[in-house]
Design a protein around this motif. Structure first.
Motif, PDB file in Angstrom:
ATOM      1  N   TYR A 193      -1.875 -12.236   9.112  1.00  0.00           N
ATOM      2  CA  TYR A 193      -1.492 -12.313  10.627  1.00  0.00           C
ATOM      3  C   TYR A 193      -0.792 -10.367  10.519  1.00  0.00           C
ATOM      4  O   TYR A 193      -0.643  -9.971  11.672  1.00  0.00           O
ATOM      5  CB  TYR A 193       0.393 -12.931  10.250  1.00  0.00           C
ATOM      6  N   LEU A 194      -1.546  -9.771   9.818  1.00  0.00           N
ATOM      7  CA  LEU A 194      -1.854  -8.460   9.387  1.00  0.00           C
ATOM      8  C   LEU A 194      -3.148  -7.909  10.674  1.00  0.00           C
ATOM      9  O   LEU A 194      -2.779  -6.596  10.371  1.00  0.00           O
ATOM     10  CB  LEU A 194      -1.321  -7.360   8.590  1.00  0.00           C
ATOM     11  N   GLN A 195      -4.275  -8.624  10.763  1.00  0.00           N
ATOM     12  CA  GLN A 195      -5.135  -8.290  11.675  1.00  0.00           C
ATOM     13  C   GLN A 195      -5.569  -7.705  10.597  1.00  0.00           C
ATOM     14  O   GLN A 195      -6.727  -6.791  11.584  1.00  0.00           O
ATOM     15  CB  GLN A 195      -5.160  -8.132  12.444  1.00  0.00           C
ATOM     16  N   PRO A 196      -5.974  -7.801   9.538  1.00  0.00           N
ATOM     17  CA  PRO A 196      -6.878  -6.233   8.612  1.00  0.00           C
ATOM     18  C   PRO A 196      -8.979  -6.542   8.785  1.00  0.00           C
ATOM     19  O   PRO A 196      -8.924  -5.420   8.710  1.00  0.00           O
ATOM     20  CB  PRO A 196      -6.836  -7.604   6.968  1.00  0.00           C
ATOM     21  N   LYS A 197      -9.359  -7.477   9.853  1.00  0.00           N
ATOM     22  CA  LYS A 197     -10.952  -7.291   9.955  1.00  0.00           C
ATOM     23  C   LYS A 197     -10.204  -5.916  11.150  1.00  0.00           C
ATOM     24  O   LYS A 197     -11.025  -5.704  11.376  1.00  0.00           O
ATOM     25  CB  LYS A 197     -11.511  -8.057  10.216  1.00  0.00           C
ATOM     26  N   LYS A 198      -9.445  -6.321  11.671  1.00  0.00           N
ATOM     27  CA  LYS A 198      -8.752  -5.103  13.392  1.00  0.00           C
ATOM     28  C   LYS A 198      -8.147  -4.237  12.370  1.00  0.00           C
ATOM     29  O   LYS A 198      -9.255  -2.962  13.322  1.00  0.00           O
ATOM     30  CB  LYS A 198      -8.106  -5.882  14.015  1.00  0.00           C
ATOM     31  N   ASN A 199      -6.952  -4.364  11.864  1.00  0.00           N
ATOM     32  CA  ASN A 199      -6.484  -2.911  11.328  1.00  0.00           C
ATOM     33  C   ASN A 199      -7.238  -2.618   9.673  1.00  0.00           C
ATOM     34  O   ASN A 199      -6.744  -2.523   8.533  1.00  0.00           O
ATOM     35  CB  ASN A 199      -4.975  -3.247  11.139  1.00  0.00           C
ATOM     36  N   LYS A 200      -8.058  -1.749  10.100  1.00  0.00           N
ATOM     37  CA  LYS A 200      -8.860  -1.931   8.779  1.00  0.00           C
ATOM     38  C   LYS A 200      -8.322  -1.040   7.963  1.00  0.00           C
ATOM     39  O   LYS A 200      -8.302  -1.226   6.050  1.00  0.00           O
ATOM     40  CB  LYS A 200     -10.552  -1.855   9.093  1.00  0.00           C
ATOM     41  N   THR A 201      -7.635  -0.082   8.116  1.00  0.00           N
ATOM     42  CA  THR A 201      -6.729   0.906   7.221  1.00  0.00           C
ATOM     43  C   THR A 201      -5.520   0.668   6.306  1.00  0.00           C
ATOM     44  O   THR A 201      -4.691   1.492   6.088  1.00  0.00           O
ATOM     45  CB  THR A 201      -6.721   2.151   8.092  1.00  0.00           C
ATOM     46  N   SER A 202      -5.295  -0.432   7.293  1.00  0.00           N
ATOM     47  CA  SER A 202      -3.617  -1.089   6.935  1.00  0.00           C
ATOM     48  C   SER A 202      -3.661  -0.688   5.784  1.00  0.00           C
ATOM     49  O   SER A 202      -3.943  -2.044   5.066  1.00  0.00           O
ATOM     50  CB  SER A 202      -3.094  -1.948   8.031  1.00  0.00           C
ATOM     51  N   ILE A 203      -2.411  -0.506   4.904  1.00  0.00           N
ATOM     52  CA  ILE A 203      -2.294  -1.233   3.704  1.00  0.00           C
ATOM     53  C   ILE A 203      -0.287  -1.914   3.570  1.00  0.00           C
ATOM     54  O   ILE A 203       0.634  -0.658   4.111  1.00  0.00           O
ATOM     55  CB  ILE A 203      -2.244   0.371   2.545  1.00  0.00           C
ATOM     56  N   GLN A 204       0.321  -2.918   3.441  1.00  0.00           N
ATOM     57  CA  GLN A 204       1.057  -3.438   2.972  1.00  0.00           C
ATOM     58  C   GLN A 204       1.952  -3.336   1.875  1.00  0.00           C
ATOM     59  O   GLN A 204       0.876  -3.100   0.968  1.00  0.00           O
ATOM     60  CB  GLN A 204       1.391  -4.914   3.573  1.00  0.00           C
ATOM     61  N   PHE A 205       2.598  -2.867   1.852  1.00  0.00           N
ATOM     62  CA  PHE A 205       3.280  -1.585   0.193  1.00  0.00           C
ATOM     63  C   PHE A 205       3.786  -2.677   0.139  1.00  0.00           C
ATOM     64  O   PHE A 205       4.232  -3.764  -0.289  1.00  0.00           O
ATOM     65  CB  PHE A 205       4.546  -0.871   0.739  1.00  0.00           C
ATOM     66  N   ARG A 206       3.931  -2.725  -2.056  1.00  0.00           N
ATOM     67  CA  ARG A 206       4.012  -3.408  -2.773  1.00  0.00           C
ATOM     68  C   ARG A 206       4.467  -3.131  -3.841  1.00  0.00           C
ATOM     69  O   ARG A 206       4.705  -1.798  -3.494  1.00  0.00           O
ATOM     70  CB  ARG A 206       2.126  -4.004  -3.221  1.00  0.00           C
ATOM     71  N   SER A 207       5.179  -3.404  -4.510  1.00  0.00           N
ATOM     72  CA  SER A 207       6.111  -3.092  -5.736  1.00  0.00           C
ATOM     73  C   SER A 207       5.818  -3.562  -7.035  1.00  0.00           C
ATOM     74  O   SER A 207       5.399  -4.409  -7.323  1.00  0.00           O
ATOM     75  CB  SER A 207       7.705  -2.855  -5.190  1.00  0.00           C
ATOM     76  N   LEU A 208       6.120  -2.698  -8.261  1.00  0.00           N
ATOM     77  CA  LEU A 208       6.358  -3.491  -9.963  1.00  0.00           C
ATOM     78  C   LEU A 208       7.644  -3.114  -9.178  1.00  0.00           C
ATOM     79  O   LEU A 208       8.684  -2.491  -9.327  1.00  0.00           O
ATOM     80  CB  LEU A 208       5.259  -2.118 -10.345  1.00  0.00           C
ATOM     81  N   PRO A 209       7.752  -3.371 -11.300  1.00  0.00           N
ATOM     82  CA  PRO A 209       9.034  -4.314 -11.827  1.00  0.00           C
ATOM     83  C   PRO A 209      10.130  -2.219 -12.161  1.00  0.00           C
ATOM     84  O   PRO A 209       9.410  -1.687 -12.435  1.00  0.00           O
ATOM     85  CB  PRO A 209       9.351  -4.741 -12.891  1.00  0.00           C
ATOM     86  N   SER A 210      10.798  -1.951 -11.764  1.00  0.00           N
ATOM     87  CA  SER A 210      12.287  -0.980 -12.725  1.00  0.00           C
ATOM     88  C   SER A 210      10.880  -0.473 -13.551  1.00  0.00           C
ATOM     89  O   SER A 210      11.519  -1.696 -14.448  1.00  0.00           O
ATOM     90  CB  SER A 210      13.603  -0.741 -11.857  1.00  0.00           C
ATOM     91  N   GLN A 211      10.272   0.517 -14.598  1.00  0.00           N
ATOM     92  CA  GLN A 211      10.541   0.781 -15.135  1.00  0.00           C
ATOM     93  C   GLN A 211      10.651   1.870 -15.977  1.00  0.00           C
ATOM     94  O   GLN A 211      10.287   3.343 -15.942  1.00  0.00           O
ATOM     95  CB  GLN A 211       8.602   0.575 -15.145  1.00  0.00           C
ATOM     96  N   ASP A 212      11.593   2.561 -16.355  1.00  0.00           N
ATOM     97  CA  ASP A 212      12.527   3.856 -16.643  1.00  0.00           C
ATOM     98  C   ASP A 212      11.661   4.819 -17.327  1.00  0.00           C
ATOM     99  O   ASP A 212      11.064   6.171 -17.470  1.00  0.00           O
ATOM    100  CB  ASP A 212      13.832   3.750 -16.605  1.00  0.00           C
ATOM    101  N   ASN A 213      10.786   3.481 -18.322  1.00  0.00           N
ATOM    102  CA  ASN A 213      10.256   4.172 -19.557  1.00  0.00           C
ATOM    103  C   ASN A 213       9.153   3.620 -20.044  1.00  0.00           C
ATOM    104  O   ASN A 213       8.137   3.746 -20.605  1.00  0.00           O
ATOM    105  CB  ASN A 213      11.373   3.923 -20.727  1.00  0.00           C
ATOM    106  N   GLY A 214       8.176   3.110 -18.574  1.00  0.00           N
ATOM    107  CA  GLY A 214       7.521   2.971 -18.817  1.00  0.00           C
ATOM    108  C   GLY A 214       6.144   3.694 -18.008  1.00  0.00           C
ATOM    109  O   GLY A 214       5.798   4.382 -18.168  1.00  0.00           O
ATOM    110  N   ASN A 215       4.481   3.150 -18.189  1.00  0.00           N
ATOM    111  CA  ASN A 215       3.778   3.960 -17.806  1.00  0.00           C
ATOM    112  C   ASN A 215       2.663   3.285 -17.320  1.00  0.00           C
ATOM    113  O   ASN A 215       1.167   3.670 -17.030  1.00  0.00           O
ATOM    114  CB  ASN A 215       3.089   4.488 -19.397  1.00  0.00           C
TER     115      ASN A 215
END
Length: 573
Positions: A193-215
């Protein structure tokens, strides 16, 4: 505003609860609000808020809270700790210690080793860095990319010290990638539904779990960047240069709540809710801005003596779902008085650009079980509900009718969708409080870094804010005329719905559907509307004969029509 004619017995006092009615003079809320609500404050607030990548506790989130506070104070709201008993316009900022550090992006770049130009830069793709990513060394890192085409590949291909690339959801691969020694992930997962082939530069935000001491870190790709990386990987061994700079630091969670205290039933209230977090303009800087202009407009008209508030009107800004749920759950006495909840989320779209129709997401009704005819889910989608999950109430049709009036006035399209969930209306419903969502979908820039101020319409903000505030004023001042109007409106809409479902069932039977199954659908709508009509008692004494008689009459008319259609279906051959 249309008003029903009430029996000409004019000695009723709402305060004393006697059984006769005083004459209620019509208040032209639409004319009052339309003359004041321009959308300018909403748009300018949206413009300010969308500059920041907002998550609870970070710079943009907190600046938004204090912008709202300053605006409320300028509009006449008084900080609760400084307020006197007689002050009716108040606000407070609630502060809570956060279990995890907050996070915000600073800069990022991704480059294929040997290429002259970066594949992605945060200056143009601010969603490229996964939420909760750590920083790389200041000089960046160079590492080999391993293309994982299935989850099983993570256990058969060595990823230690390497970067995993996958066209999979992060939650499917992150835990195993970290366990097997990967230093980061690069993913592509933009829905159709983001029509990625049309909106070629769009990036949908993503997330990782909280990692206060991660790397660990993650980078999300646009369609264009994904295609370039794929092409390079198909040629052979590929290395990338990655430089990510983020901030993680202890902070506090802020929620801001404003109240216009009711003069008659102050413990009963309507709650508007708009979440601040998320990085976009439409999602949800527009909800923040529209709700702020609503609060300021209500305060101005109240100060000028043009409107009154029998019940309390509350405005809440905070963390999506979490702040609203806490507001309901942490004070049982306050929760008991919450009569309605309205969520403003993605309410300012320039639909000519985004493609997203304005929608009212209804409280659960039978369209969330049998979605057919004019009803349809958004591309967000929704689970099929059960009869036990229905929430019959007049709020659905009342809000729709009010918004349709603004739609007709402004030549503005207003539609509905069956219940889907996922925003601030859900905590209300889980607490058995009537609640619904005002939003837009499908939006081809939803959750992407192309959701910026150029996708926002001041005119849309004006339309949504006007109709939402008019609806709220009708609700907090609802008395007998409101109840009678809703009975009339619901009876009419019930019969229209039964007629529509009857026609759909006739067509379904012709295609082989069972008659008894179609009758179940018809009866479900009959039951929903009859129960919805009975809920008007929440604004009047239940002993009032006028309202009780009107409810009985409406129930009888709906049952008669339902029986007529049921008989017609049974006679179908």
């Amino acid at each position: 505003m249309k008003r029903s004619i009430i029996l000409s017995i004019l000695c009723f006092s709402f305060l004393t609860g006697c059984s006769q009615h005083s004459e209620e003079k019509p208040v032209g809320y639409f004319s009052l609000i339309r003359s004041e609500f321009t959308g300018k404050t909403a748009y300018e607030t949206t413009d300010f808020v969308e500059d920041y990548w907002r998550v609870v506790g970070n710079t943009g989130f907190n600046k938004t809270i204090y912008l709202i506070a300053d605006s409320l104070q300028a509009a006449g709201f008084i900080l609760e700790e400084n307020a006197k008993t007689e002050d009716r316009l108040t606000y407070r900022i609630e502060k809570r210690v956060m279990d995890n550090q907050t996070w915000e992006p600073i800069s990022a770049s991704l480059q294929i080793a040997g290429e002259d130009t970066p594949l992605l830069l945060s200056e143009t793709n601010r969603n490229m860095t996964y939420l909760n990513s750590v920083s790389t060394p200041k000089e960046g890192i160079k590492a080999e990319v391993v293309w994982i085409k299935s989850i099983d590949d993570l256990n058969t291909i060595s990823v230690k010290g390497k970067v995993v690339f996958a066209k999979l959801k992060a939650r499917q691969i992150t835990k195993t990638a970290i366990k097997n020694g990967a230093i980061g992930i690069i993913t592509y997962d933009n829905p159709a539904y983001l029509q990625p082939k049309k909106n070629k530069t769009s990036i949908q935000f993503r997330s990782l779990p909280s990692q206060d001491n991660g790397n660990f870190w993650g980078i999300a790709l646009s369609y264009e960047a994904k295609e370039k990386l794929k092409t390079q990987l198909q040629k052979g061994k590929t290395e990338v240069l990655v430089n990510i700079q983020t901030k993680r630091y202890p902070s506090e969670e802020l929620t801001i709540i404003a109240n216009i205290k009711g003069s008659v039933l102050p413990d009963e209230r309507l709650v508007y809710s708009a979440h601040i977090q998320e990085p976009g303009a439409n999602d949800n800087a527009t909800g923040v801005g529209a709700q702020l202009e609503m609060a300021k407009t209500a305060a101005k008209l109240f100060a000028e003596g043009k409107i009154e508030f029998d019940r309390t009107m509350t405005f809440l800004w905070g963390d999506e779902i979490i702040s609203t749920r806490r507001y309901i759950e942490e004070d049982s006495k306050r929760a008991k008085g919450i009569k309605w909840g309205i969520s403003l989320d993605m309410v300012g779209e320039n639909t000519a650009v985004t493609g997203g129709t304005f929608l009212i997401e209804k409280m659960p009704d039978p369209s969330a079980i049998w979605t057919r005819g004019k009803d349809k889910h958004s591309e967000w989608g929704g689970e099929v509900l059960s009869i036990d999950e229905m929430k019959p109430h007049y709020l659905n049709d009342f809000i729709l009718s009010t918004f349709k009036k603004q739609g007709k006035h402004a030549n503005w399209v207003v539609e509905t969708n069956p219940f889907e969930g996922g925003s601030d209306h859900t905590p209300f419903l889980k607490a058995n409080i009537p609640g619904l969502l005002l939003w837009h979908f499908t939006d081809q820039f939803y959750h992407t870094d192309n959701d910026r101020i150029d996708k926002v319409s001041q005119e849309t903000l004006k339309n949504v804010g006007t109709a939402a505030l008019v609806s709220g004023l009708e609700l907090v001042n609802a008395k007998f005329d409101f109840a009678l109007n809703q009975i009339s409106n619901l009876e009419r809409r019930a019969i229209e719905r039964l007629e529509e479902e009857h026609q759909l069932s006739l067509k379904a039977i012709k295609t082989g559907k069972k008659i008894e199954d179609e009758i179940i659908i018809l009866k479900a709508w009959e039951d929903w509307y009859k129960k919805a009509i009975s809920t008007v008692n929440d604004v009047v004494p239940k002993t009032d004969d006028t309202v009780s008689d009107a409810i009985k009459k409406a129930h009888l008319n709906i049952t008669t029509k339902s029986n007529e259609f049921t008989k017609s279906l049974r006679e179908t051959k």
